[in-house]
Design a protein around this motif. Structure first.
Motif, PDB file in Angstrom:
ATOM      1  N   ASP A 758     -12.106  -0.597  -6.548  1.00 45.65           N
ATOM      2  CA  ASP A 758     -12.436  -1.208  -5.257  1.00 45.65           C
ATOM      3  C   ASP A 758     -11.845  -0.393  -4.111  1.00 45.65           C
ATOM      4  OD1 ASP A 758     -12.077  -2.955  -2.858  1.00 45.65           O
ATOM      5  OD2 ASP A 758     -13.019  -4.445  -4.154  1.00 45.65           O
ATOM      6  N   PRO A 759     -12.676   0.147  -3.205  1.00 45.64           N
ATOM      7  CA  PRO A 759     -12.129   1.001  -2.131  1.00 45.64           C
ATOM      8  C   PRO A 759     -11.243   0.247  -1.156  1.00 45.64           C
ATOM      9  CG  PRO A 759     -14.478   0.583  -1.786  1.00 45.64           C
ATOM     10  CD  PRO A 759     -14.147   0.074  -3.158  1.00 45.64           C
ATOM     11  N   HIS A 760     -11.597  -0.994  -0.841  1.00 42.34           N
ATOM     12  CA  HIS A 760     -10.766  -1.771   0.084  1.00 42.34           C
ATOM     13  C   HIS A 760      -9.372  -1.998  -0.512  1.00 42.34           C
ATOM     14  CE1 HIS A 760     -14.261  -2.580   2.572  1.00 42.34           C
ATOM     15  NE2 HIS A 760     -14.913  -2.960   1.505  1.00 42.34           N
ATOM     16  N   PHE A 761      -9.351  -2.298  -1.800  1.00 38.11           N
ATOM     17  CA  PHE A 761      -8.073  -2.535  -2.472  1.00 38.11           C
ATOM     18  C   PHE A 761      -7.236  -1.269  -2.498  1.00 38.11           C
ATOM     19  CE2 PHE A 761      -5.602  -2.804  -6.507  1.00 38.11           C
ATOM     20  CZ  PHE A 761      -4.786  -3.861  -6.147  1.00 38.11           C
ATOM     21  N   LYS A 762      -7.848  -0.138  -2.793  1.00 39.78           N
ATOM     22  CA  LYS A 762      -7.094   1.117  -2.850  1.00 39.78           C
ATOM     23  C   LYS A 762      -6.507   1.485  -1.491  1.00 39.78           C
ATOM     24  CE  LYS A 762     -10.355   3.466  -5.084  1.00 39.78           C
ATOM     25  NZ  LYS A 762     -11.040   4.575  -5.799  1.00 39.78           N
ATOM     26  N   ILE A 763      -7.247   1.202  -0.423  1.00 44.36           N
ATOM     27  CA  ILE A 763      -6.707   1.462   0.915  1.00 44.36           C
ATOM     28  C   ILE A 763      -5.428   0.666   1.134  1.00 44.36           C
ATOM     29  CG2 ILE A 763      -7.137   1.057   3.374  1.00 44.36           C
ATOM     30  CD1 ILE A 763     -10.080   1.819   2.818  1.00 44.36           C
ATOM     31  N   ASP A 764      -5.419  -0.582   0.670  1.00 41.45           N
ATOM     32  CA  ASP A 764      -4.219  -1.401   0.835  1.00 41.45           C
ATOM     33  C   ASP A 764      -3.093  -0.943  -0.080  1.00 41.45           C
ATOM     34  OD1 ASP A 764      -4.654  -3.807   2.765  1.00 41.45           O
ATOM     35  OD2 ASP A 764      -6.517  -3.642   1.673  1.00 41.45           O
ATOM     36  N   VAL A 765      -3.419  -0.409  -1.239  1.00 42.22           N
ATOM     37  CA  VAL A 765      -2.381   0.142  -2.116  1.00 42.22           C
ATOM     38  C   VAL A 765      -1.714   1.341  -1.440  1.00 42.22           C
ATOM     39  CG1 VAL A 765      -1.939   1.286  -4.317  1.00 42.22           C
ATOM     40  CG2 VAL A 765      -3.488  -0.675  -4.234  1.00 42.22           C
ATOM     41  N   VAL A 766      -2.523   2.196  -0.829  1.00 42.75           N
ATOM     42  CA  VAL A 766      -1.964   3.342  -0.097  1.00 42.75           C
ATOM     43  C   VAL A 766      -1.058   2.857   1.026  1.00 42.75           C
ATOM     44  CG1 VAL A 766      -2.529   5.343   1.336  1.00 42.75           C
ATOM     45  CG2 VAL A 766      -3.924   4.825  -0.675  1.00 42.75           C
ATOM     46  N   SER A 767      -1.513   1.847   1.760  1.00 42.46           N
ATOM     47  CA  SER A 767      -0.702   1.296   2.844  1.00 42.46           C
ATOM     48  C   SER A 767       0.608   0.724   2.313  1.00 42.46           C
ATOM     49  CB  SER A 767      -1.495   0.209   3.583  1.00 42.46           C
ATOM     50  OG  SER A 767      -0.722  -0.396   4.585  1.00 42.46           O
ATOM     51  N   ALA A 768       0.544   0.054   1.164  1.00 40.56           N
ATOM     52  CA  ALA A 768       1.756  -0.528   0.582  1.00 40.56           C
ATOM     53  C   ALA A 768       2.732   0.560   0.153  1.00 40.56           C
ATOM     54  CB  ALA A 768       1.379  -1.413  -0.609  1.00 40.56           C
ATOM     55  N   LEU A 769       2.221   1.634  -0.416  1.00 39.96           N
ATOM     56  CA  LEU A 769       3.093   2.742  -0.790  1.00 39.96           C
ATOM     57  C   LEU A 769       3.743   3.375   0.436  1.00 39.96           C
ATOM     58  CD1 LEU A 769       0.962   4.409  -3.603  1.00 39.96           C
ATOM     59  CD2 LEU A 769       3.275   3.486  -3.871  1.00 39.96           C
ATOM     60  N   THR A 770       2.986   3.471   1.514  1.00 36.15           N
ATOM     61  CA  THR A 770       3.534   4.006   2.758  1.00 36.15           C
ATOM     62  C   THR A 770       4.649   3.098   3.283  1.00 36.15           C
ATOM     63  OG1 THR A 770       1.375   4.962   3.274  1.00 36.15           O
ATOM     64  CG2 THR A 770       2.957   4.826   5.063  1.00 36.15           C
ATOM     65  N   THR A 771       4.415   1.792   3.211  1.00 38.29           N
ATOM     66  CA  THR A 771       5.449   0.838   3.637  1.00 38.29           C
ATOM     67  C   THR A 771       6.700   0.958   2.781  1.00 38.29           C
ATOM     68  OG1 THR A 771       3.780  -0.744   4.400  1.00 38.29           O
ATOM     69  CG2 THR A 771       5.969  -1.619   3.942  1.00 38.29           C
ATOM     70  N   LEU A 772       6.505   1.127   1.472  1.00 36.24           N
ATOM     71  CA  LEU A 772       7.639   1.264   0.563  1.00 36.24           C
ATOM     72  C   LEU A 772       8.463   2.492   0.917  1.00 36.24           C
ATOM     73  CD1 LEU A 772       8.639  -0.400  -1.872  1.00 36.24           C
ATOM     74  CD2 LEU A 772       7.498   1.286  -3.338  1.00 36.24           C
ATOM     75  N   GLY A 773       7.771   3.566   1.298  1.00 41.98           N
ATOM     76  CA  GLY A 773       8.462   4.725   1.846  1.00 41.98           C
ATOM     77  C   GLY A 773       9.143   5.628   0.840  1.00 41.98           C
ATOM     78  N   ASP A 774       8.799   5.511  -0.432  1.00 43.89           N
ATOM     79  CA  ASP A 774       9.407   6.377  -1.445  1.00 43.89           C
ATOM     80  C   ASP A 774       8.609   7.677  -1.520  1.00 43.89           C
ATOM     81  OD1 ASP A 774      10.423   7.637  -3.670  1.00 43.89           O
ATOM     82  OD2 ASP A 774      10.586   5.797  -4.864  1.00 43.89           O
ATOM     83  N   ALA A 775       9.228   8.769  -1.138  1.00 37.81           N
ATOM     84  CA  ALA A 775       8.527  10.065  -1.104  1.00 37.81           C
ATOM     85  C   ALA A 775       8.050  10.501  -2.476  1.00 37.81           C
ATOM     86  CB  ALA A 775       9.445  11.132  -0.509  1.00 37.81           C
TER      87      ALA A 775
END
Length: 879
Positions: A758-775
């Motif tokens: 699901d593309p919408h879901f993957k966009i939110d996963v990317v956003s969540a990873l960005t929020t988590l901030g683990d390089a």
């Protein structure tokens, strides 16, 4: 140098916090058109088991460039069976090369037919749906989504918006399946147990991105025809099986809208019929395929959803495209705002015609906020822009909302009569053709007799928007409104702004005053014998941007009560949210309680009280939970989340037990989480799996869990990230996981979800990873980017990789948490100060009493500071 020339010289896409153009992006120019395609015929056989097609395409071509002998045809991932050319003397093998993406044809005659036989298993463009173990209710369907350039994945074509052609499509599908495509159904074979076939034909030209094919099982509903002076337009809906009764509730305004747009733009509906089909798991909200719009399943409303949700915006948007996008089509994607800006603008026009001016104004204001969120938090770019990786990069809030706002401002600047006459000329002159931004500007200039170069230059061809501060003062018979533009947009130091104010004099007379502001600093002055009762800014919403309005509290309170339209009253409510005095709280409370007031004014009053957060504000909000209007009740519930106290949580829990509106429940759940009170998690767990339209209640409950910052919610959150949970709930779950989780385990859980379909879901996963901030997640995101096919997801991955290399997101998250704690403390202090000032105003003290009045509040700060420190420590522990 013209605005268009400036565009070609420099796109200016880097004015905001981050640039729009990502590293390595090349400027896009449309490719040449040595041949034109006049007609496309395609015969497709769909294989649902292998999710593939077998096809034959016939393209009628004609030379445009005098010496041309070669042409490119887009065809991605095909197995070519034969490629032949007929120049009138019969079919012959064509001279061509094929690299898996483009068929390069050579030695073509001046005109002829190109016949291509092929097989394909499309990765984009044509999608096959089937039930599985986790989603057993998913229907067996196939549907297309060709925008922006995805028709090439299942049909060989010149896949560019500038290539418009008539089309004919034949589809063979399993027995019992219904099919919808562009134009008229001219033949069908729908008997027996063998494959069924349908054949559609459209005699007017349109581009490949508007081709459509939908196959599946549907209930077919025929609505009344739209009645135009030129004749009737048949209207039909194909809806999920069993939902025929909901079609009128969800889509039934279509005939009226079609009649309204035909009249409003002075241009009859350009096609012979109009259909809307509702499919499952659609990757957009809707798609304006010529004569046959595709809509996602959430357009269908049950009775509870219809309490405060309407499908009319989406229906109006896609219908408007039948004129703006289908009838006249942008030449290339850099001018796509001519499609999407008009469709967004038409949402507001429809709402105005159906519900009135206040609804139009509030919708426009909402679009301003949506655009500003992107412009301030993500990037700024010119509306017309060639610096993009894929066309889908441009389909953002600049293209839709800002594009629509430009049309709104032109309407206000030129007047209705002139603006709509210009739009009529634009449509008539370019009927069934292609357009650029200059074509619209010239049509409006001809209708108005005015030069619009400066307007288009600052709003369309350059990035940014004004940030205007307005401060009202009165002294010695002169009203002054000090104006200051503070934006830093690079190229546009100061916008030309039509500043307008409404003044209500001391004797109750309303007047309007205007001034064209062209410098960074200016003053609008009005001579008045007495101090006015109120001064309202921009009563017609002529300006788009970040507007800060400062006026004395008594003027704002008068404007809240007596502003000439709802716009002035709700902007007064918003401005009053920065005040803390008892008179302001009383004024806002009375407005909220006034059932006769426009709902959007009451809504903004509720939000303002939530920002003030005094005891009196809480009392007013608690009482308003019983209001009958669900949109106001929703705002009240959201505002109560600002109060971190047991009484607020109890009120919200009581609301959740009996609330009929899905959306009110969702916002009440979010607010309950923000109260961070004991027992909130149990309540949220009890409703998280409650069925609701579009899964909004589950999403609200998960958002509430994220706001709680309670580790005990983590297990429930992780469980709802799994495939099989409806997408909206899963999307909320990944954001909650990022808010609650920490460390390697959470990062790896999110990384595993990057493989979802699901593309919408993957966009939110990317956003969540960005929020988590683990390089360390950058490696997983790079791998995901290598095989990602959806341009929207690719864009977000590239932005995330850039942003995570620029600074630690975890530090930003920590600072935001600490800032929230500081704001809580500041609000408490402001509330106490306002109470003290109120006591002084109510009862002047004697000299002997004053020391008590001063020393009393000074004796209490120490316990408060200690409490604040405890809150901060608890907050850090939860992180």
């Amino acid at each position: 140098m013209t605005a268009s020339q400036r565009l070609h010289e420099r796109c200016g896409c880097g004015a905001a916090r981050s640039p729009f153009s990502l590293a390595g992006t090349e400027r896009k120019y449309e490719r040449s058109r040595p041949y034109r395609i006049d007609h496309l015929f395609v015969d497709l056989t769909l294989d649902f088991e292998t999710k593939s097609v077998r096809g034959r395409a016939v393209l009628d071509f004609q030379r445009v460039a005098a010496e041309a002998t070669s042409m490119q045809v887009d065809a991605t991932g095909f197995v070519l069976t034969s490629v032949r050319v007929d120049d009138g003397g019969g079919l012959k093998p064509a001279t061509y090369s094929y690299d898996g993406e483009v068929i390069e044809l050579q030695d073509l005659p001046e005109r002829g037919q190109l016949r291509i036989d092929y097989e394909a298993t499309p990765q984009r463009g044509l999608y096959f749906l089937a039930p599985d173990e986790q989603v057993k209710h998913r229907p067996l369907q196939a549907w297309t989504q060709c925008q922006d350039e995805d028709a090439r994945h299942f049909i060989p074509c010149v896949d560019k918006p500038h290539m418009k052609m008539t089309t004919e499509l034949s589809a063979t599908v399993p027995s019992g399946f219904q099919v919808l495509s562009n134009g008229e159904l001219i033949a069908s074979e729908t008997r027996g147990k063998g494959p069924w076939s349908y054949r559609f034909k459209l005699d007017q030209p349109h581009p490949s991105y508007l081709l459509t094919l939908v196959a599946g099982h549907f209930d077919v509903v025929t609505d009344r025809p739209a009645k135009l002076a030129e004749g009737e337009v048949p209207i039909q809906y194909l809806v999920p099986v069993g939902q025929a009764k909901a079609a009128a509730r969800s889509l039934g305004e279509t005939p009226r809208m079609l009649e309204f747009f035909s009249k409003r733009f002075g241009t009859p509906f350009p096609w012979r019929r109009y259909s809307q089909v509702v499919v499952s798991d659609f990757i957009f909200g809707g798609m304006e395929n010529t004569t046959a719009t595709t809509l996602y399943e959430h357009v269908m409303l049950d009775e509870r959803a219809a309490l405060d949700v309407a499908s009319t915006d989406l229906v109006a948007h896609e219908l408007a495209h039948q004129w703006f996008g289908d009838y006249v089509t942008c030449r290339d994607w850099s001018h796509a705002w001519l499609n999407e800006g008009f469709a967004t603008f038409c949402e507001h026009l429809e709402r105005e015609q159906r519900l009135g001016r206040d609804e139009y104004d509030y919708g426009v204001a909402g679009d301003v906020d949506t655009y500003l969120n992107e412009a301030s938090g993500r990037y700024q770019r010119p509306i017309v822009c060639r610096d993009y990786e894929e066309p889908i990069d441009l389909f953002d809030r600049h293209l839709y909302e800002k594009g629509g706002l430009v049309l709104h401002m032109l309407r206000r600047e030129l007047t209705d009569e002139v603006f709509f006459e210009g739009a009529r000329r634009y449509l008539a002159r370019h009927a069934f053709g292609i357009v650029e931004t200059t074509d619209l500007m010239r049509a409006l200039e001809e209708a108005s007799g005015r030069s619009l170069e400066r307007f288009f230059d600052q709003w369309v061809y350059r990035p940014g928007h004004p940030e205007l501060t307005c401060k009202v003062s009165y002294d010695d018979g002169l009203l002054s409104v000090a104006l200051k533009q503070t934006q830093k947009t690079g190229e546009t130091a100061a916008f030309a702004l039509p500043v307008e104010i409404e003044v209500m004099s001391a004797d109750g007379v309303r007047t309007r005053h205007q001034k064209l502001m062209t410098q960074a600093h200016d003053v609008l002055t009005v001579k008045l014998e007495k101090r006015p009762q109120h001064v309202g800014l921009d009563p017609e919403q002529r300006m788009v941007g970040k507007l800060t309005f400062e006026a004395p509290g008594d003027m704002l309170r008068h404007q809240l009560a007596e502003g000439s339209n709802a716009l002035l009253r709700w902007t007064a409510a918003d401005a009053l949210s920065k005040k803390q005095d008892p008179a302001t709280v009383t004024s806002l409370s009375e407005t909220l309680a006034r059932e006769s007031e426009a709902w959007m004014v009451r809504l903004e009053a509720a939000r303002a009280l939530g920002k003030i957060r005094s005891e009196e504000a809480f009392t007013a909000l608690s009482a308003a939970l019983k209001t009958s209007h669900p949109k106001v009740r929703r705002a009240v519930a959201g505002a109560l989340g600002a109060f971190k106290k047991p009484e607020a949580a109890k009120a919200l829990q009581e609301l959740l037990r009996k609330e009929p509106s899905y959306l009110v429940m969702a916002d009440a759940a979010r607010a309950l989480g923000r109260t961070r009170q004991p027992g909130a998690l149990d309540t949220l767990k009890s409703i998280v799996d409650q069925p609701s339209w579009a899964d909004v209640v589950r999403a609200g409950a998960l958002d509430g869990m994220a706001a709680l910052r309670d580790d005990a919610a983590l297990e429930a959150v992780v469980k709802r990230t799994r495939y099989g949970i409806p997408t909206r709930g899963r999307r909320a779950a990944v954001h909650a996981l990022a808010a609650l989780g920490d460390g390697r385990k959470t990062r790896e859980q999110l990384e595993d979800l990057l493989d979802d379909k699901d593309p919408h879901f993957k966009i939110d996963v990317v956003s969540a990873l960005t929020t988590l901030g683990d390089a360390k997640s950058r490696g997983a995101m790079r791998r995901a980017l290598e095989h990602e096919l959806d341009g929207r997801v690719s864009r977000r991955l590239r932005e995330a990789l850039r942003d995570m290399s620029e600074g630690p997101a975890q530090e930003k998250k920590r600072l935001n948490d600490e800032l929230e704690s500081v704001k809580d403390e500041l609000t408490e202090l402001k509330t106490r100060l306002a109470k003290l000032e109120g006591r002084k105003t109510e009862a002047p003290k004697t000299k002997e009493e004053k020391p008590k009045a001063v020393s009393k509040p000074m004796a209490k700060p120490a316990p408060k500071k200690k409490k604040a420190k405890v809150i901060k420590k608890a907050s850090k522990a939860k992180r």
